[in-house]
Write a protein that holds these residues in place. Structure first.
Motif, PDB file in Angstrom:
ATOM      1  N   GLY A   1       6.598 -11.477  -0.378  1.00  0.00           N
ATOM      2  CA  GLY A   1       5.575 -10.856   0.366  1.00  0.00           C
ATOM      3  C   GLY A   1       6.109 -10.537   1.961  1.00  0.00           C
ATOM      4  O   GLY A   1       5.620  -9.574   2.295  1.00  0.00           O
ATOM      5  N   VAL A   2       6.567 -11.552   2.249  1.00  0.00           N
ATOM      6  CA  VAL A   2       6.879 -11.670   3.820  1.00  0.00           C
ATOM      7  C   VAL A   2       7.939 -10.518   3.974  1.00  0.00           C
ATOM      8  O   VAL A   2       7.678  -9.711   4.717  1.00  0.00           O
ATOM      9  N   VAL A   3       8.814 -10.516   3.042  1.00  0.00           N
ATOM     10  CA  VAL A   3      10.016  -9.653   3.210  1.00  0.00           C
ATOM     11  C   VAL A   3       9.631  -8.258   2.906  1.00  0.00           C
ATOM     12  O   VAL A   3      10.091  -7.341   3.759  1.00  0.00           O
ATOM     13  N   VAL A   4       8.805  -7.795   1.999  1.00  0.00           N
ATOM     14  CA  VAL A   4       8.486  -6.520   1.652  1.00  0.00           C
ATOM     15  C   VAL A   4       7.425  -6.155   2.979  1.00  0.00           C
ATOM     16  O   VAL A   4       7.552  -4.977   3.093  1.00  0.00           O
ATOM     17  N   GLY A   5       6.655  -6.936   3.232  1.00  0.00           N
ATOM     18  CA  GLY A   5       5.680  -6.744   4.370  1.00  0.00           C
ATOM     19  C   GLY A   5       6.514  -6.457   5.539  1.00  0.00           C
ATOM     20  O   GLY A   5       5.910  -5.473   6.310  1.00  0.00           O
TER      21      GLY A   5
ATOM     22  N   CYS B   1      -1.309 -13.656  -3.340  1.00  0.00           N
ATOM     23  CA  CYS B   1      -0.117 -14.459  -2.751  1.00  0.00           C
ATOM     24  C   CYS B   1       0.580 -13.161  -2.010  1.00  0.00           C
ATOM     25  O   CYS B   1       1.224 -13.615  -0.931  1.00  0.00           O
ATOM     26  N   LEU B   2       0.923 -12.112  -2.610  1.00  0.00           N
ATOM     27  CA  LEU B   2       1.982 -11.283  -1.975  1.00  0.00           C
ATOM     28  C   LEU B   2       1.161 -10.618  -0.715  1.00  0.00           C
ATOM     29  O   LEU B   2       1.950 -10.037   0.023  1.00  0.00           O
ATOM     30  N   MET B   3      -0.270 -10.569  -1.138  1.00  0.00           N
ATOM     31  CA  MET B   3      -1.095  -9.883   0.462  1.00  0.00           C
ATOM     32  C   MET B   3      -0.703 -10.737   1.499  1.00  0.00           C
ATOM     33  O   MET B   3      -0.448 -10.381   2.577  1.00  0.00           O
ATOM     34  N   ILE B   4      -0.862 -12.196   1.299  1.00  0.00           N
ATOM     35  CA  ILE B   4      -0.995 -13.217   2.322  1.00  0.00           C
ATOM     36  C   ILE B   4       0.712 -12.738   2.985  1.00  0.00           C
ATOM     37  O   ILE B   4       0.710 -12.795   4.220  1.00  0.00           O
ATOM     38  N   GLY B   5       1.544 -12.950   2.209  1.00  0.00           N
ATOM     39  CA  GLY B   5       2.790 -12.851   2.741  1.00  0.00           C
ATOM     40  C   GLY B   5       3.067 -11.643   3.560  1.00  0.00           C
ATOM     41  O   GLY B   5       3.628 -11.290   4.533  1.00  0.00           O
ATOM     42  N   GLY B   6       2.602 -10.272   2.623  1.00  0.00           N
ATOM     43  CA  GLY B   6       2.675  -9.361   3.196  1.00  0.00           C
ATOM     44  C   GLY B   6       2.095  -8.852   4.399  1.00  0.00           C
ATOM     45  O   GLY B   6       2.647  -8.099   5.302  1.00  0.00           O
ATOM     46  N   VAL B   7       0.897  -9.436   4.727  1.00  0.00           N
ATOM     47  CA  VAL B   7       0.277  -9.192   5.901  1.00  0.00           C
ATOM     48  C   VAL B   7       1.045  -9.756   7.091  1.00  0.00           C
ATOM     49  O   VAL B   7       1.001  -9.022   7.958  1.00  0.00           O
ATOM     50  N   PHE B   8       1.498 -10.854   6.800  1.00  0.00           N
ATOM     51  CA  PHE B   8       2.294 -11.571   7.911  1.00  0.00           C
ATOM     52  C   PHE B   8       3.469 -10.705   8.169  1.00  0.00           C
ATOM     53  O   PHE B   8       3.838 -10.605   9.467  1.00  0.00           O
ATOM     54  N   GLY B   9       3.950 -10.405   7.179  1.00  0.00           N
ATOM     55  CA  GLY B   9       5.200  -9.679   7.272  1.00  0.00           C
ATOM     56  C   GLY B   9       5.090  -8.489   7.910  1.00  0.00           C
ATOM     57  O   GLY B   9       6.091  -7.878   8.673  1.00  0.00           O
ATOM     58  N   ALA B  10       4.059  -7.724   7.790  1.00  0.00           N
ATOM     59  CA  ALA B  10       3.946  -6.205   8.362  1.00  0.00           C
ATOM     60  C   ALA B  10       3.955  -6.680   9.806  1.00  0.00           C
ATOM     61  O   ALA B  10       4.080  -5.592  10.271  1.00  0.00           O
TER      62      ALA B  10
END
Lengths: 256, 312
Positions: B21-25, B250-259
């Motif tokens: 999620g972080v990488v993609v975010g 789970c992907l959202m949490i990582g994604g929001v941070f990554g964004a």
């Protein structure tokens, strides 16, 4: 190890109960079965679970050799095996496919010694004891290379730990008492499971019995699964709301 | 740390999901794209059933795009009128895309068609962006310029000839509603079929086809992604109950941070560098699909669980 210790503790209780219980059926070598966990719960932190099956029978022939096979099968689903190859322009595409209907999603054969030491191929095939027999039973169509597809599917499922054979997973604790243990994989479906037990005396089948157990999703996962299936419109609204709220909250938290 | 996904019906490592999620975010925040074109194939490789991967990624894209959309709203860098027309087309496209997906599935060879679709789209767009970015760079070096090139604002004659002209004051454009709705619709269809947000198509479409000023491109693209992916996610949840909320969360949490990380990184790169970097990422993913279509796998047999109704 702690999990297996818990299973062992349940085993002792079950063995004691089984010893006290009278046999319900006529002939002497009648199987009685019990299982360590009739209900396996898939909690959010589920990563596989040990399960043990216990069996009892009265040995009528002290000089005979007894063997036991336990085939554990999970809920049935359809499956397809695609064979890939090159088309006319050299592109890798699916060239043939074989379908399987009502194929168990989990199949493990557990015996006290390798099956071929005490049961011939015909018996194993007739009773669908081995995972490969279950695959053959489920195969549809008349593809002449069906067995090649079966073997490929078996390799795939064994690699995923969904299918397997353990030639020493069952143990005779004492004359007439045995246990069979299986480590359920981390990826299993919820639904009804069955342990089919066959008792052999000098290579001949003397009794068969079945023990059911259930795998069910527990906690939040269970509620979400039910909601997704029974009220998809509410579930869709929940998912979109959670997504929007998470995105908004992230923006608020990280705003400088 | 294991976590059980109830709809996907498998246990995965929580930290792998968060990391993904972080990488993609980060990519999402950096380029104004949803990142679904990376996330969906990654989840499939990870073992998540393809219907669940496709459907759950739509929810993740909604979350990762929302934070970006709100940030752009606050900065006033979204053309809302343009966004509304794109979303109208995109929502219709999402409905059509889900229907087409079902038809393709019943015809067989879906995986090959998806691979060809990914390869064609990603390959052509990635090449176009790479050529454009490096071409600009070369010309700028030759001329010894440092200023941004002047954007081409005149539409081709066939676009100018179209009826239903609409004035987009914020973007300073007058263009027919037809190409705007069509862009949204096409991306909605492609997005629903391939399980992607389509931002990597929309961004160049806004830049090169609709001539939207660079300032409004990323924000308007994110608005479209958020709304159309919300529609697509709802359709997937209603039609086949394949959205796994725990996986998506789970992907959202990582994604929001990554964004946020991506947005911060983006401030230190100019638009041309961003396009070049996105082109490279898109081409790498395209190359992965090309490899799958050209090179025979180690095992010639591949098995998948299917719905009983798919058996002919």
């Amino acid at each position: 190890m702690t999990r297996w210790a818990a299973v062992l503790a349940k085993a002792l209780l079950l063995v004691a109960a089984m010893t006290a219980a009278p046999h319900s059926r006529g002939h002497a070598e009648t199987l009685s079965l019990a299982i360590s966990d009739p209900v396996i719960r898939l909690n959010p932190n589920y990563a596989g679970a040990p399960i043990a099956l216990f069996g009892r029978f009265d040995e009528t022939s002290p000089d005979a050799t007894y063997d036991v096979s336990v085939t554990v099968v999970g809920p049935a689903r359809a499956r397809v095996v695609n064979q890939v190859g090159r088309n006319a322009v050299g592109m890798v595409v699916t060239t043939r496919r074989v379908y399987y209907d009502r194929l168990p999603t989990l199949a493990h054969l557990i015996t006290n010694r390798p099956l071929d030491r005490f049961a011939d191929d015909q018996t194993a095939r007739r009773l669908s004891l081995r995972p490969v027999d279950l695959i053959e039973d489920a195969r549809l169509g008349t593809d002449p290379d069906g067995e090649a597809f079966d073997r490929a599917l078996l390799r795939d499922l064994v690699q995923r730990n969904e299918y397997g054979v353990d030639g020493h997973g069952a143990t005779f604790i004492s004359p007439g008492f045995f246990s069979a243990r299986l480590q359920l994989p981390s990826s299993i479906l919820s639904g009804p499971y069955l342990a089919r037990v066959v008792l052999f005396r000098d290579g001949e089948v003397v009794d068969t019995a079945e023990q059911a157990f259930v795998v069910q999703v527990a906690g939040l996962g269970s509620r979400l699964t039910q909601m997704a299936r029974r009220a998809p419109q509410h579930y869709a609204a929940l998912v979109v709301f959670v997504a929007l709220a998470t995105g908004w909250l992230g923006g608020v938290i990280f705003r400088r | 740390m294991p976590i059980y996904l109830p709809i996907a019906e498998l246990t995965v490592n929580l930290f792998h999901l968060l990391g993904l999620g972080v990488v993609v975010g980060t990519i999402s925040g950096l380029f104004g794209v949803g990142g679904g074109f990376l996330l969906t194939p990654f989840l499939m490789i990870y073992g998540v059933p393809s219907p669940v991967a496709v459907a759950s990624v739509t929810a993740q894209v909604v979350a990762s795009s929302t934070s970006g959309t709100l940030a752009h709203l606050a900065r006033n860098t979204i053309d809302l009128k343009l966004g509304a027309l794109l979303v109208a087309g995109g929502s219709l496209g999402a409905v059509l895309g889900v229907i087409i997906f079902d038809v393709l599935k019943s015809l067989g060879q879906l995986d090959v068609l998806l691979a060809i679709g990914y390869l064609t789209l990603l390959g052509s767009i990635g090449t176009l962006m790479l050529v454009e970015s490096t071409g600009l760079s070369f010309r700028r070096k030759q001329a010894g310029q440092t200023a941004q090139p002047r954007p081409r604002r005149r539409f081709p004659p066939w676009i100018r000839a179209l009826p239903f002209p609409v004035t987009f004051r914020r973007s300073g454009l007058v263009v027919s509603a037809i190409p705007v709705v069509a862009v949204g619709l096409i991306i909605g269809v492609i997005g629903a079929i391939l399980g992607i947000g389509g931002g990597f198509i929309l961004v160049p479409a806004l830049v090169y086809l609709l001539r939207v000023p660079g300032k409004f491109v990323v924000g308007t693209s994110l608005l479209h992604l958020t709304a159309v992916m919300a529609v697509t996610c709802t359709l997937h949840a209603l039609r086949n109950q394949s959205v796994d909320l725990i996986l998506a969360f789970c992907l959202m949490i990582g994604g929001v941070f990554g964004a946020q990380v991506g947005a911060a990184m983006g401030r230190n790169l100019d638009a041309r560098q961003l396009r070049l970097l996105l082109a490279v990422i898109v081409l790498v993913v395209a190359a992965r699909f090309a490899y799958g279509l050209i090179v025979l796998p180690d095992t010639l047999f591949q098995s998948n669980r299917i719905d009983a109704g798919m058996i002919p």
